[in-house]
Design an enzyme around this catalytic site. Structure first.
Site, PDB file in Angstrom:
ATOM      1  CB  CYS A 335      -0.958  -0.039   1.177  1.00  0.00           C
ATOM      2  SG  CYS A 335      -2.147  -1.361   0.954  1.00  0.00           S
ATOM      3  CE1 TYR A 364      24.514  -4.409  -0.389  1.00  0.00           C
ATOM      4  CE2 TYR A 364      25.053  -4.283  -2.717  1.00  0.00           C
ATOM      5  CZ  TYR A 364      25.446  -4.283  -1.401  1.00  0.00           C
ATOM      6  OH  TYR A 364      26.776  -4.161  -1.086  1.00  0.00           O
TER       7      TYR A 364
HETATM    8  N1  LLP Z   1      32.727  -2.528   1.826  1.00  0.00           N
HETATM    9  C1  LLP Z   1      32.036  -1.608   2.522  1.00  0.00           C
HETATM   10  C2  LLP Z   1      32.681  -0.957   3.642  1.00  0.00           C
HETATM   11  C3  LLP Z   1      30.717  -1.277   2.150  1.00  0.00           C
HETATM   12  O1  LLP Z   1      30.062  -0.350   2.823  1.00  0.00           O
HETATM   13  C4  LLP Z   1      30.121  -1.933   1.055  1.00  0.00           C
HETATM   14  C5  LLP Z   1      28.749  -1.630   0.649  1.00  0.00           C
HETATM   15  C6  LLP Z   1      30.878  -2.904   0.365  1.00  0.00           C
HETATM   16  C7  LLP Z   1      32.173  -3.169   0.778  1.00  0.00           C
HETATM   17  C8  LLP Z   1      30.331  -3.671  -0.797  1.00  0.00           C
HETATM   18  O2  LLP Z   1      29.979  -2.819  -1.829  1.00  0.00           O
HETATM   19  P1  LLP Z   1      29.553  -3.422  -3.242  1.00  0.00           P
HETATM   20  O3  LLP Z   1      30.737  -4.162  -3.794  1.00  0.00           O
HETATM   21  O4  LLP Z   1      28.418  -4.334  -3.029  1.00  0.00           O
HETATM   22  O5  LLP Z   1      29.165  -2.257  -4.057  1.00  0.00           O
HETATM   23  N2  LLP Z   1      21.963  -1.214  -0.978  1.00  0.00           N
HETATM   24  C9  LLP Z   1      22.710  -0.563  -2.043  1.00  0.00           C
HETATM   25  C10 LLP Z   1      24.192  -0.795  -1.918  1.00  0.00           C
HETATM   26  C11 LLP Z   1      24.737  -0.383  -0.582  1.00  0.00           C
HETATM   27  C12 LLP Z   1      26.201  -0.697  -0.410  1.00  0.00           C
HETATM   28  C13 LLP Z   1      26.612  -0.551   1.018  1.00  0.00           C
HETATM   29  N3  LLP Z   1      27.983  -0.822   1.265  1.00  0.00           N
HETATM   30  C14 LLP Z   1      22.164  -1.030  -3.383  1.00  0.00           C
HETATM   31  O6  LLP Z   1      21.190  -1.805  -3.400  1.00  0.00           O
HETATM   32  O7  LLP Z   1      22.611  -0.585  -4.430  1.00  0.00           O
END
Ligand code: LLP
Length: 391
Positions: A335, A364
């Site tokens: 909703c 995610y």
């Molecule tokens: N290392 C740290 C300290 C982080 O904060 C993150 C992600 C990663 C590694 C991994 O990042 P990646 O390789 O996945 O980009 N919810 C959002 C993404 C948030 C990322 C948070 N930190 C989305 O759905 O796009």
């Protein structure tokens, strides 16, 4: 890749029958393709300039996914004690040195437990040195620095700059060195994560340069952790991150900085394309010229479109071979007006009971789901090796 055709060449086109069979057993359902997980892990392990990679568990913590990455030799980056405990529960014999704890505003007890588990620990403020010197005494620590400039696919995921809550500001580095020495902690590594969803290959070498400049203040530093952020294309028109170019820029960095190890913490890159969300159509309706195809689940299973305006390819899996002659908004049952999974999508004409596939949903997705409206989020399954040969 053919432009304009959703996910042309994607694994799920070859596994359509298996996916439809799974969706008959359970729906809505996230499905993770084991072969894609393995291929992504192999690509990361193939980065010659990177000494160690730790999978960012926050992107997808399904035990079947974690097991494949353990098998592939990756470590695990955790941002909370529950994530660390999840790893411990599933892999009691995993050596602590394959765990990296990189929290933000975590309570004292979580650092204490992480050290007890033998994990590498990253501090992202000077609070622990100032107020818990007894806890930090004699420890090896990483410091997370704010690199000043954030990157990534949306402002919510850019993690740098004065208004961002992450990291130690560059003008606090002298204090950091003094406080570490005062409590007897040894700074062995420096860390920076500029953001998530980055597709420009030079980003990590720039982070390495930034960290190596800061490392002159910390003679004990032997490791630079360049964070995660390795992006994947959202839309068919977007270019892929050139992993070979990432490796080349990092090799170049290492040539001029021998003796420094480089670590990475990728999340999205390892799981995004491996995951799809399957959900049934429950109703189709028109309001004036606008057509809505309503699915059994929406932002309670996948909040990325509502939260970031993220684009996920969507197809009617039941009618994958039929021409996409319908233009409709694909919505969920929650909703809120924001409960839209895809706007103005070209689809095969759709009916109640058809199975829709939302692609690129392995990162995610389920981890950010909720029980909003008390609707349970989609379940999860790992799809093992092909049961039927590719078409
Ligand atoms: N290392 C740290 C300290 C982080 O904060 C993150 C992600 C990663 C590694 C991994 O990042 P990646 O390789 O996945 O980009 N919810 C959002 C993404 C948030 C990322 C948070 N930190 C989305 O759905 O796009």
């Amino acid at each position: 890749m053919t432009r304009g055709r959703s996910g042309a060449g994607a694994w799920w086109r070859h596994r359509r029958e298996d996916l439809l069979a799974l969706a008959r057993q359970e729906h809505p359902l996230y499905v993770y393709d084991a072969a894609s997980l393995d291929a992504a892990a192999a690509a990361v392990r193939g980065l010659a300039a990177v000494d160690r990679s730790f999978y960012a568990v926050k992107a997808n913590c399904h035990p079947g996914v974690l097991a494949r990455f353990r098998q592939a030799g990756l470590g695990f980056e955790c941002v909370s004690l529950p994530e660390l405990e999840h790893l411990r529960a599933h892999f009691p014999d995993l050596p602590g040195e394959r765990l990296l704890f990189t929290p933000n505003f975590a309570p004292r007890e979580e650092y204490a437990r992480a050290w007890e588990m033998g994990a590498w620990v990253t501090l992202d403020s000077l609070h622990p040195f100032r107020t818990w010197p007894d806890l930090c005494a004699g420890r090896e620590v990483f410091l997370r620095l704010d690199p000043g400039i954030g990157r990534g696919h949306h402002p919510h995921v850019r993690t740098a700059g004065a208004q961002s809550k992450f990291g130690i500001a560059p003008d606090e580095l002298d204090d950091a060195a003094r406080l570490a020495a005062a409590c007897g902690a040894r700074v062995v590594g420096l860390h920076a994560h500029t953001g998530s969803g980055i597709r420009t290959s030079e980003a990590w070498a720039e982070t390495a340069e930034f960290l190596s400049a800061a490392a002159t203040r910390f003679p004990g530093v032997r490791i630079l952790d360049l964070g995660g952020g390795l992006g994947v294309p959202e839309r068919p028109s977007q270019s892929r991150l050139d992993l070979a170019a990432v490796d080349a820029t990092l090799r170049h960095f290492k040539e001029s900085h021998p003796g420094l190890e480089l670590w990475l913490e990728p999340g999205r890159f390892l799981v995004a394309a491996a995951g799809v969300l399957l959900a049934r159509v429950v109703q189709v309706k028109s309001k004036g010229d606008v057509i809505f195809v309503g699915l059994e689940t929406g932002m309670n299973s996948l909040i990325r479109p509502a939260l970031y305006g993220a684009y996920h390819p969507i197809v009617n899996l039941t009618r994958l071979d039929q021409p996409a002659t319908l233009t409709a908004h694909v919505v969920g049952p929650i909703c809120e007006t924001g409960d839209i999974l895809g706007r103005s999508r070209r689809l095969a004409p759709s009916e109640e009971g058809d199975v829709f596939l939302i692609a690129n949903a392995g990162a995610y997705g389920r981890v950010m789901s909720s029980w909003y409206n008390l609707r349970p989020p989609a379940g999860e399954r790992v799809l093992e090796a092909a049961l039927s040969p590719p078409l």
